[in-house]
Structure formats: structure tokens, C-alpha cells
Design a protein around this motif. Structure first.
Motif, mmCIF file in Angstrom:
data_model
loop_
_atom_site.group_PDB
_atom_site.id
_atom_site.type_symbol
_atom_site.label_atom_id
_atom_site.label_comp_id
_atom_site.label_asym_id
_atom_site.label_seq_id
_atom_site.Cartn_x
_atom_site.Cartn_y
_atom_site.Cartn_z
ATOM 1 N N GLY A 216 34.838 56.305 37.402
ATOM 2 C CA GLY A 216 34.131 55.909 38.447
ATOM 3 C C GLY A 216 33.588 54.508 38.517
ATOM 4 N N THR A 217 33.864 53.675 37.903
ATOM 5 C CA THR A 217 33.332 52.406 38.090
ATOM 6 C C THR A 217 34.405 51.267 38.288
ATOM 7 N N ILE A 218 33.785 50.285 39.065
ATOM 8 C CA ILE A 218 34.802 49.271 39.190
ATOM 9 C C ILE A 218 33.828 47.799 38.511
ATOM 10 N N ARG A 219 35.034 47.303 37.711
ATOM 11 C CA ARG A 219 34.823 46.224 36.739
ATOM 12 C C ARG A 219 35.315 44.665 37.382
ATOM 13 N N LEU A 220 34.690 43.838 37.430
ATOM 14 C CA LEU A 220 34.926 42.542 38.235
ATOM 15 C C LEU A 220 34.890 41.493 37.017
ATOM 16 N N TRP A 221 36.073 41.020 36.927
ATOM 17 C CA TRP A 221 36.534 39.977 35.963
ATOM 18 C C TRP A 221 36.596 38.533 36.458
ATOM 19 N N LEU A 222 36.189 37.640 35.673
ATOM 20 C CA LEU A 222 36.524 36.114 36.343
ATOM 21 C C LEU A 222 37.330 35.400 35.331
ATOM 22 N N ILE A 223 38.442 35.047 35.585
ATOM 23 C CA ILE A 223 39.488 34.430 34.777
ATOM 24 C C ILE A 223 39.162 32.764 34.407
ATOM 25 N N PRO A 224 38.777 32.388 33.415
ATOM 26 C CA PRO A 224 38.887 31.038 33.349
ATOM 27 C C PRO A 224 39.827 29.932 34.193
ATOM 28 N N GLU A 225 39.716 28.999 34.257
ATOM 29 C CA GLU A 225 40.487 28.018 34.903
ATOM 30 C C GLU A 225 41.806 27.793 34.188
ATOM 31 N N ASP A 226 41.821 27.782 32.880
ATOM 32 C CA ASP A 226 43.195 27.696 32.170
ATOM 33 C C ASP A 226 43.625 28.980 31.814
ATOM 34 N N GLY A 227 43.116 29.927 31.955
ATOM 35 C CA GLY A 227 43.615 31.213 31.792
ATOM 36 C C GLY A 227 42.836 32.005 30.952
ATOM 37 N N LEU A 228 43.175 33.342 30.506
ATOM 38 C CA LEU A 228 42.649 33.948 29.212
ATOM 39 C C LEU A 228 43.148 33.263 27.869
#
Length: 625
Positions: A216-228
């Protein structure tokens, strides 16, 4: 994917008789118990009559199940072994149904010996009603359907997100700039710790990925400029509001930081990601929602539901639907998309015999579909992508090898089939990229990435043209800038609306087709104004973006001289076509004259309409060459 497709096709052919033959086997550790305490449901006691009809054994590829002695014993029994994904607990009834109840039963209980625990588990299994085991088997259909039709691939212009099989809810993120074979070692992933239901890239931020989970949750992820660079289980933010697992999430097409989510709690919640707050809750659904789509203007949204209802909402004005209509009758799933500047709604679903169908409705009148097109019988839901500039609707399903294409028009038959694209292998997913990444120099009007079992490969959709060295401005009108937000979330929730700007895709220094052929088909401009065919570099905004566009030219306002020439060409083509209004039924006997008179008017009228339609088509071809 392949096993899910096989299972659902088998179920479509054999029905419940196929489910009656299924036996599932698996193991579970209880406390510190030994392997002797592993149990599965008794076959003969709980599902009588199965052994005489044949067994279809469903189990995973654990070492215990694939050992030589096990395979020899199953061969002696003559049981059919059904292919099962390497590790998919959601597809094993013993895991998602039986063992869950067993864990609840044993929760908080202590045992003094293995014998005591063994006796307790055996007693519990034997006391279960036969219906409990049957219920777990019946749930397989929906589980396999979700496995086949859940979103499995999402891409933007810089990177792609692909869920990985196995526990933990992992999503791998790959950079499109780093092509070739994947390096050996651990794949950098986003670890959720729960099952993934849906995910989507932020259309205005190529670094942000929103993931909906079954908790029931939504997770927000921020990917670094050069990728994971390494696996991570720490999202940038977690949104909690739904009481049950989420089925879909959709970003707003124009407003930044606005996200809609739909759940099994039968509500649609609209979030302000700038403040991480839930702002609007849409209600009125009576069953599970299948799909959700924002209108191009961002004012309305549409849903299609398991109760066979198509609903349209105006979320900032009312939490209940403003219009309802009859959607697909099948309960297997459906998708919805807006077309032609939001004036039409197209729905993909199934009929009662699992034939995949496409229906089109007027957005302001959902009572009756304008047209219904049947495709084929398949358990995979058709996933749509609509290209506004060419009014082309692309459709394909997970496990398909064909990408269907239709032109959506404002006149009958409304859905016109185009050339379909057939791939050499099955694909697990398809994700179309924004318009500005298309190679217009090679007349590429749509571009997508295709996910197969072991590759991610590009797909290019082009239109053959003789003068491909010219910019085909009849195919590429100023396109909407969908990769830049027009509003902030605060402005949108306050009731503001703003249409997106448009920009020309014409490469700098490339001559346009209309320039080479003269001024035919181009609207007259006031003195001093720039035309899209001038030397404006790609990326500049197009003036007058609020006005509709003529697909035969740049602007809907056509000069009087140009319009007169078009009418002359149309009359010339129409006059050269002979229409025989005599019908063979005129000479037949035994036909009531009054009934035949009415029918004859309809038939001859269709012939005249066909003549005019053909003349218009010839006119279109003359103006675009």
C-alpha cells in the motif's frame, strides 16, 4: 512470462477441468524443525477423484524437486510437470495461500519437541476443509494473469528500469549510454523488500522513479547522475495512504509533482510530491480498477473497472465520476487511453470468450461505443501507446511478438488498421520514448525500447518517403513539449490550467518539404511572423500553440486560394469516378417495393459516400507529396 502465457491459454481451452488436475508441492521451515516436518496438502483425502483424471504437478525448481530420484518417481506416476518460474512464491498456492494460514495458526506457539510440532501441523492440515485447498488452486488464474500483465518495463530518454525475478522486489536501473553486455557481478538494484505492482518514471525528471508496492505504499527513488553504482534499499521518500496494495500509478501529463495512484481499496488518490501529501481522493468504484489515464489537458481522468464500467472524473471539482458508461464485459483486465486532443477515449479489453477487443467512445458520451474491433484470443492485455502527432495507436501485450497499429480518426470507422510490426521473438515489454528523441531526418515518427528475455533493443517506426533528405513537415507538425512541466503542483491544485508549448522538430539547416514544393498546404502568415519552415532551430517554441493543427499542413487556417485549389482537385477526382447506382436486386421479384425503396436509398447513399471518401483520400495524397 512463458509459463504464465501457457497456463492461461490452457485454462482458456480446458476451463475448470484443468484446475481440478493441479497439485502443488512445496516446503516450509517451521521453527527449528527438521525436513521430516515439511508437509504438503494430502491429495487423496482433500481432492478425491483427481488421481483417476490425471495429475498436473506445479512446483518450483528447488533441488529437492529436480533431483534424479524425484524425476524418476514422477515418471513412474505418469504425472505431467507444469513449467514454473525459477522462484515465484506468488504463483505457488502452498506459499500464497496454505503456508500463510499455517504461519498465522502457529504464531506465538511454543513446542517442547519436534514430535509435538509434527503432530500439531498434521492435525491442522487434516482438519482443513477441502474448500480451503480448492480456493488456493482457483486463485492461480488471477495470479498468473497478474504475472503476465503487470507492467515489467519502463524507460525514459536516459535510462531504463527492469524488475528482476526472485524475492525482495528488486528493480535494476540501466543507463542507455552504457550499451553492450552487462558486466559480471552484482547488478545495482533498488530493493523494496515487498512485491512490486507498478512503477513509472517522472516525465519531467529523468532521475526520479516512483514504485507502487503491494503493502500500500509508494516509494520515490532518485537515481544519481551517473546511474546506480550499488544496490540500495533507502528511497528518497515513502508515501502511505492506501489501506490495500496499489494497482497502478500515473504521473500528471502537464503539472510537476502530481501523481495519481489506484488501489484495491477502490480509491484513486492524487498526491502532491512537493509536500509528500495526499490531496484528493476519488471514489465511486464498486470493484477492482484495471486502468487509469489522464486527459491530454490534465483536467480530466478516466478509469476502467472490473464492474465493466468506464468512468470519467474531474478530480479538482468532484470526487465522484461526472460520466459513466459501459466498458469491456470481460473480467480479465483492460486499459484506457485518450485520443484526438481528449475528444475520444479508447479502451482495450476482452469479451466473454477472451477475445481481445478495442472500443472507442466519444469522451462526452460513454453510453455506446462508436466502434469495436476484435483482434485475437490471447490472455495478455493490450498495452496502448498513442502518438498524438500522427494519431497512431500502438498496441501490444506481454508475451506477444506483434505490435498492432491503428489510426484514430474523427469519422467512421474511427479505428483504421495500419501495417503491423512483427518481431522475431516474444517481448516482455515495450516502452515508447518522448518525441524529441526521434530521428526525424530518417522520417522516424516513433521510437521505443523492447525488452526480451535477455536483451533491451531499440525499435524504430518510420514512414517511407522518396525525398527523405527533406524535413517532412506534413508528418512532423510542431509537437507538444511533454518533457517539460507547464504548471507546478501548487498551481494545478489551486485550479490553474495551461496547455503545453509546441516546438518544431526540424533540424537546423534542413530544408522542409513544403519549402521545396512551394507554399501549397501552408497557411498565410502576417508580415514579420516566422513560419515553422523557416530557419528556426529545433527546440524553439511554436507560436500560436493554442490553435488546432491541420494534419495536411501547419495550421488549421487555410488561405482562400489554397482552399479553392483543394476543392478544384476534389471535384476533378470525383467527376472522373463513375458510380453505378443500379443494383442487381432491382430486377428481382418478390420484394416489397416500400421496404426495398428504403433499403435502396441506404445502399446507393453508401456508394456515393465511398466515392467522396476516395476523392478525399486522393486529395490528401496529392497534398502530402
Amino acid at each position: 512470462m512463458a509459463s504464465a502465457l501457457t497456463f492461461l491459454m490452457r485454462y482458456h481451452t480446458d476451463g475448470d477441468a484443468f484446475l481440478d488436475q493441479i497439485v502443488t508441492g512445496d516446503e516450509i521451515w517451521v521453527s527449528h524443525n527438521t525436513p521430516e516436518t515439511k508437509r504438503q496438502s494430502p491429495i487423496q483425502n482433500k481432492r478425491r477423484g483427481m488421481l483417476s483424471r490425471g495429475i498436473v504437478l506445479l512446483h518450483d525448481n528447488a533441488h529437492l524437486h529436480t533431483a534424479a530420484s524425484t524425476r524418476e518417481l514422477l515418471d513412474q506416476f505418469g504425472w505431467e510437470i507444469f513449467d514454473h518460474p525459477p522462484y515465484s512464491p506468488d504463483l505457488a498456492p502452498s506459499n500464497f495461500h496454505l503456508f500463510t494460514k499455517l504461519k498465522d495458526f502457529l504464531c506465538g506457539t511454543r513446542f517442547g519437541s519436534d514430535e509435538e510440532l509434527n503432530k500439531t501441523v498434521n492435525t491442522w492440515l487434516n482438519e482443513l476443509a477441502a474448500e480451503e485447498y480448492n480456493t488456493g488452486i482457483l486463485k492461480l488464474v488471477n495470479r498468473y494473469d497478474k504475472c503476465l500483465n503487470i507492467l515489467c518495463f519502463a524507460a525514459n530518454s536516459e535510462r531504463v528500469a527492469v524488475p528482476l525475478s526472485g524475492p525482495g522486489g528488486k528493480i535494476a536501473v540501466f543507463e542507455l549510454s552504457k550499451t553492450g553486455k552487462l558486466p559480471d557481478g552484482v547488478i545495482p538494484t533498488l530493493v523494496h523488500g515487498t512485491n512490486i505492482m507498478d512503477f513509472a518514471w517522472d516525465p519531467f525528471n529523468n532521475h526520479r522513479l516512483a514504485v507502487a508496492c503491494d503493502d500500500g505504499t509508494i516509494r520515490l527513488w532518485l537515481i544519481p547522475e551517473d546511474g546506480l553504482a550499488e544496490p540500495t534499499n533507502e528511497p528518497d521518500a515513502v508515501l502511505a495512504g492506501h489501506s490495500e496494495k496499489i494497482y497502478f500509478i500515473k504521473f500528471h501529463p502537464l503539472a510537476k509533482d502530481v501523481l495519481a495512484s489506484g488501489s484495491y481499496d477502490m480509491t484513486v488518490r492524487i498526491w502532491d510530491l512537493a509536500t509528500k501529501e495526499e490531496r484528493i481522493v476519488l471514489e465511486g468504484h464498486t470493484d477492482q480498477m484495471f486502468s487509469f489515464a489522464w486527459s491530454p489537458c490534465g483536467v480530466y481522468c478516466a478509469t476502467v473497472c472490473k464492474d465493466s464500467k468506464l468512468r470519467v472524473y474531474k478530480p479538482r471539482s468532484k470526487t465522484q465520476p461526472i460520466r459513466e458508461g459501459k466498458g469491456p464485459v470481460g473480467s480479465r483486465g483492460a486499459r484506457v487511453v485518450w485520443a484526438l486532443e481528449g475528444r475520444f477515449i479508447v479502451v482495450m479489453g476482452f469479451d466473454k470468450v477472451s477475445e481481445r477487443q478495442i472500443q472507442i467512445f466519444k469522451a462526452d458520451s460513454l453510453n455506446t461505443s462508436l466502434n469495436t474491433v476484435g483482434l485475437d484470443v490471447s490472455p495478455a492485455i493490450l498495452i496502448p501507446f498513442y502518438d498524438e502527432d500522427s494519431s497512431t495507436l500502438f498496441l501490444t501485450g506481454k508475451g506477444d511478438s506483434t505490435i498492432y497499429a491503428f489510426e484514430v480518426t474523427e469519422e467512421a470507422p474511427y479505428l483504421c488498421p495500419l501495417s503491423h510490426h512483427r518481431c522475431n521473438t516474444l517481448h516482455q515489454g515495450l516502452s515508447f520514448l518522448p518525441k524529441h528523441v526521434c530521428d526525424v531526418g530518417n522520417v522516424e515518427f516513433a521510437k521505443a525500447l523492447r525488452l526480451t528475455n535477455n536483451t533491451i533493443e531499440p525499435l524504430s517506426f518510420t514512414v517511407p518517403r522518396i525525398k527523405s533528405d527533406l524535413f517532412q513537415d506534413d508528418l512532423f507538425p510542431p509537437t507538444k513539449v511533454t518533457w517539460k512541466a507547464t504548471l507546478t503542483s501548487t498551481q494545478w491544485f489551486q485550479g490553474m490550467d495551461k496547455l503545453p508549448s509546441r516546438q518544431s522538430l526540424k533540424p537546423e539547416g534542413m530544408e522542409s518539404l513544403s519549402e521545396a514544393q512551394g507554399s501549397a498546404g501552408i497557411s498565410e502568415k502576417p508580415a514579420g511572423s516566422k513560419t515553422p519552415g523557416s530557419s528556426t532551430a529545433a527546440g524553439g517554441s511554436f507560436p500560436g500553440s493554442q490553435q488546432p493543427y491541420n494534419r495536411l499542413g501547419w495550421n488549421a487556417d487555410i488561405s482562400g486560394s489554397t482552399k479553392e485549389k483543394q476543392e478544384q482537385i476534389q471535384r476533378a477526382v470525383s467527376n472522373r469516378m463513375e458510380v453505378n447506382l443500379k443494383l442487381e436486386q432491382d430486377d428481382m421479384e418478390g420484394v416489397d417495393e416500400r421496404e426495398w425503396g428504403t433499403l435502396r436509398e441506404i445502399l446507393t447513399g453508401n456508394r456515393v459516400a465511398l466515392k467522396l471518401s476516395f476523392a478525399n483520400r486522393v486529395l490528401s495524397l496529392l497534398l502530402t507529396r
